[in-house]
Design a protein around this motif. Structure first.
Motif, PDB file in Angstrom:
ATOM      1  N   ILE A   1      58.131  30.793  40.794  1.00  0.00           N
ATOM      2  CA  ILE A   1      57.580  32.051  40.297  1.00  0.00           C
ATOM      3  C   ILE A   1      58.666  32.723  39.470  1.00  0.00           C
ATOM      4  N   LEU A   2      58.399  32.898  38.189  1.00  0.00           N
ATOM      5  CA  LEU A   2      59.373  33.494  37.283  1.00  0.00           C
ATOM      6  C   LEU A   2      59.220  35.009  37.206  1.00  0.00           C
ATOM      7  N   ARG A   3      57.975  35.474  37.390  1.00  0.00           N
ATOM      8  CA  ARG A   3      57.696  36.903  37.311  1.00  0.00           C
ATOM      9  C   ARG A   3      56.399  37.174  38.072  1.00  0.00           C
ATOM     10  N   GLU A   4      56.316  38.352  38.665  1.00  0.00           N
ATOM     11  CA  GLU A   4      55.127  38.733  39.422  1.00  0.00           C
ATOM     12  C   GLU A   4      54.798  40.191  39.113  1.00  0.00           C
ATOM     13  N   GLU A   5      53.537  40.455  38.788  1.00  0.00           N
ATOM     14  CA  GLU A   5      53.075  41.821  38.509  1.00  0.00           C
ATOM     15  C   GLU A   5      51.866  42.114  39.395  1.00  0.00           C
ATOM     16  N   ARG A   6      51.808  43.328  39.927  1.00  0.00           N
ATOM     17  CA  ARG A   6      50.667  43.727  40.763  1.00  0.00           C
ATOM     18  C   ARG A   6      49.955  44.905  40.127  1.00  0.00           C
ATOM     19  N   THR A   7      48.636  44.820  40.106  1.00  0.00           N
ATOM     20  CA  THR A   7      47.792  45.902  39.632  1.00  0.00           C
ATOM     21  C   THR A   7      46.740  46.164  40.702  1.00  0.00           C
ATOM     22  N   TRP A   8      46.485  47.432  40.969  1.00  0.00           N
ATOM     23  CA  TRP A   8      45.472  47.804  41.956  1.00  0.00           C
ATOM     24  C   TRP A   8      44.190  48.199  41.242  1.00  0.00           C
ATOM     25  N   LEU A   9      43.087  47.599  41.668  1.00  0.00           N
ATOM     26  CA  LEU A   9      41.789  47.833  41.043  1.00  0.00           C
ATOM     27  C   LEU A   9      40.796  48.360  42.077  1.00  0.00           C
ATOM     28  N   GLU A  10      39.961  49.296  41.652  1.00  0.00           N
ATOM     29  CA  GLU A  10      38.864  49.769  42.498  1.00  0.00           C
ATOM     30  C   GLU A  10      37.668  48.854  42.254  1.00  0.00           C
ATOM     31  N   ASP A  11      37.110  48.319  43.323  1.00  0.00           N
ATOM     32  CA  ASP A  11      35.966  47.424  43.189  1.00  0.00           C
ATOM     33  C   ASP A  11      34.716  48.204  42.790  1.00  0.00           C
ATOM     34  N   VAL A  12      33.933  47.631  41.905  1.00  0.00           N
ATOM     35  CA  VAL A  12      32.603  48.144  41.591  1.00  0.00           C
ATOM     36  C   VAL A  12      31.664  47.294  42.438  1.00  0.00           C
ATOM     37  N   GLY A  13      31.345  47.803  43.619  1.00  0.00           N
ATOM     38  CA  GLY A  13      30.649  47.032  44.646  1.00  0.00           C
ATOM     39  C   GLY A  13      29.389  46.330  44.193  1.00  0.00           C
ATOM     40  N   ALA A  14      28.589  46.977  43.353  1.00  0.00           N
ATOM     41  CA  ALA A  14      27.316  46.389  42.925  1.00  0.00           C
ATOM     42  C   ALA A  14      27.510  45.151  42.052  1.00  0.00           C
ATOM     43  N   THR A  15      28.735  44.923  41.571  1.00  0.00           N
ATOM     44  CA  THR A  15      28.978  43.777  40.695  1.00  0.00           C
ATOM     45  C   THR A  15      29.738  42.661  41.393  1.00  0.00           C
ATOM     46  N   ARG A  16      30.113  42.841  42.627  1.00  0.00           N
ATOM     47  CA  ARG A  16      30.963  41.873  43.319  1.00  0.00           C
ATOM     48  C   ARG A  16      30.125  40.793  43.996  1.00  0.00           C
ATOM     49  N   ASP A  17      30.490  39.556  43.769  1.00  0.00           N
ATOM     50  CA  ASP A  17      29.859  38.396  44.415  1.00  0.00           C
ATOM     51  C   ASP A  17      28.359  38.302  44.149  1.00  0.00           C
ATOM     52  N   VAL A  18      27.945  38.619  42.952  1.00  0.00           N
ATOM     53  CA  VAL A  18      26.544  38.493  42.569  1.00  0.00           C
ATOM     54  C   VAL A  18      26.319  37.035  42.167  1.00  0.00           C
ATOM     55  N   ALA A  19      25.421  36.379  42.890  1.00  0.00           N
ATOM     56  CA  ALA A  19      25.165  34.953  42.647  1.00  0.00           C
ATOM     57  C   ALA A  19      24.380  34.765  41.346  1.00  0.00           C
ATOM     58  N   ARG A  20      24.588  33.626  40.710  1.00  0.00           N
ATOM     59  CA  ARG A  20      23.831  33.332  39.494  1.00  0.00           C
ATOM     60  C   ARG A  20      22.354  33.184  39.857  1.00  0.00           C
ATOM     61  N   GLN A  21      21.498  33.495  38.903  1.00  0.00           N
ATOM     62  CA  GLN A  21      20.065  33.423  39.131  1.00  0.00           C
ATOM     63  C   GLN A  21      19.417  32.237  38.435  1.00  0.00           C
ATOM     64  N   VAL A  22      20.162  31.591  37.588  1.00  0.00           N
ATOM     65  CA  VAL A  22      19.670  30.419  36.893  1.00  0.00           C
ATOM     66  C   VAL A  22      20.242  29.190  37.606  1.00  0.00           C
ATOM     67  N   THR A  23      19.420  28.255  37.971  1.00  0.00           N
ATOM     68  CA  THR A  23      19.909  27.050  38.619  1.00  0.00           C
ATOM     69  C   THR A  23      20.310  26.033  37.574  1.00  0.00           C
ATOM     70  N   PRO A  24      21.361  25.289  37.864  1.00  0.00           N
ATOM     71  CA  PRO A  24      21.815  24.288  36.882  1.00  0.00           C
ATOM     72  C   PRO A  24      20.829  23.153  36.709  1.00  0.00           C
TER      73      PRO A  24
END
Length: 112
Positions: free
Chosen positions: A89-112
């Motif tokens: 590891i040459l460099r490490e940066e951390r950023t804190w993000l607020e989750d937008v709950g309605a967009t998290r882990d939304v499964a695809r609706q089109v089947t392959p």
């Protein structure tokens, strides 16, 4: 409020496999210490020296509890020491993000 710690790593591209092992080890440690491991991601195409790790927490207080538990975790300390000794590891940066709950882990609706 759910938050995600977004970690950007600059890695030695010649030690990609060492970073992969490091990330896989966190896969056992982070959940045990109280973090919600979203995942680690290695470069695939494009830049070959940037990797990411994402860890979720219920709030910043949960993150502080996690840090306290992690500090006392022998496997966690060992994994940090491995990264320091091999210097993949040459460099490490951390950023804190607020989750937008309605967009998290939304499964695809089109089947392959």
């Amino acid at each position: 409020m759910t938050v995600t710690c977004f970690i950007r790593y600059q890695i030695d591209p010649f030690q990609r496999e060492a970073f992969k092992r490091y990330a896989e080890t966190w896969g056992r440690i982070i959940p045990r210490c109280g973090g919600n491991l979203i995942g680690y991601f290695l470069p695939h195409e494009g830049s070959n020296d940037v990797a990411w790790g994402l860890i979720g927490f219920d709030d910043m207080a949960a993150y502080e509890r996690y840090r306290s538990v992690l500090k006392d975790d022998a496997d966690g300390r060992s994994n940090f020491e491995l990264a320091q000794s091999l210097r993949f590891i040459l460099r490490e940066e951390r950023t804190w993000l607020e989750d937008v709950g309605a967009t998290r882990d939304v499964a695809r609706q089109v089947t392959p």
